[in-house]
Design an enzyme around this catalytic site. Structure first.
Site: not given
Ligand code: 5GP
Length: 176
Positions: A43, A102, A130, A152
């Site tokens: 991403g 996230d 987020k 998103v």
């Molecule tokens: P975390 O480990 O912080 O929950 O998630 C990080 C990863 O989740 C990000 O690098 C991304 O790949 C994915 N992610 C989290 N939220 C979103 C979102 O709203 N859209 C997309 N496309 N990927 C997300």
């Protein structure tokens, strides 16, 4: 606008203006240094490509990959390293480049992993923050935009490997 996108949150122009601002901040903060940018696949590739050209410093870059959400829009709760960074970062200024933070699980895993290699500094630049669903007590040192609890896509962010090529960041329609 793509038919599966409900709303555009940030246009290509919004993103490029903000990336230029982030680049200027990083240029100022790392004056006299040669930072190592570590992008998180897949991403962050689009963002890192633009960000490194907005930074007016010599720099190196490397890439890491962690297990993703697969075809889901919620985190599985664990993050496994699939591809490691290979540059020697001991004593270096390391800046992790993420698309979105996230829950923070992915970032926490990367911070612990790279932190054990004794970099001089270890900071995070995320395009999107987020905070609503954060499960780890971490926040990016630099971030482009804070977004609400929506899923998103675009500008490198996918849903089941689609939509990465969109030049803007938009909210996906449910069942889109
Ligand atoms: P975390 O480990 O912080 O929950 O998630 C990080 C990863 O989740 C990000 O690098 C991304 O790949 C994915 N992610 C989290 N939220 C979103 C979102 O709203 N859209 C997309 N496309 N990927 C997300």
């Amino acid at each position: 606008m793509h038919h599966n996108i409900k709303k555009i949150l940030y246009t290509a122009e919004d993103i490029s203006a903000r990336v230029r601002e982030l680049g200027a901040m990083i240029t100022r903060d790392y004056q006299g240094k040669t930072p190592v940018l570590v992008g998180i696949l897949n991403g962050a590739v689009t963002f890192m490509n633009d960000l490194m050209r907005a930074i007016d410093l010599p720099l190196c870059h490397d890439l890491m990959a962690l297990s993703s959400y697969g075809d889901q829009t919620v985190s599985s709760g664990t993050a496994t390293i699939l591809k490691d960074a290979t540059l020697d970062i001991e004593g270096r200024e390391v800046l992790i480049v993420e698309d979105i933070v996230d829950t923070g699980i992915t970032l926490q895993r990367v911070l612990t992993h790279l932190g054990s290699r004794r970099p001089a500094t270890l900071r995070v630049c995320a395009l999107l923050d987020k905070p609503a669903r954060r499960r780890m007590a971490i926040k990016p040192d630099y971030h482009g935009f804070t977004i609400p609890d929506v899923f998103v896509v675009g500008y490198g962010l996918d849903y089941a490997e689609a939509y990465r090529e969109l030049p803007y960041i938009g909210i996906l329609k449910v069942n889109g």
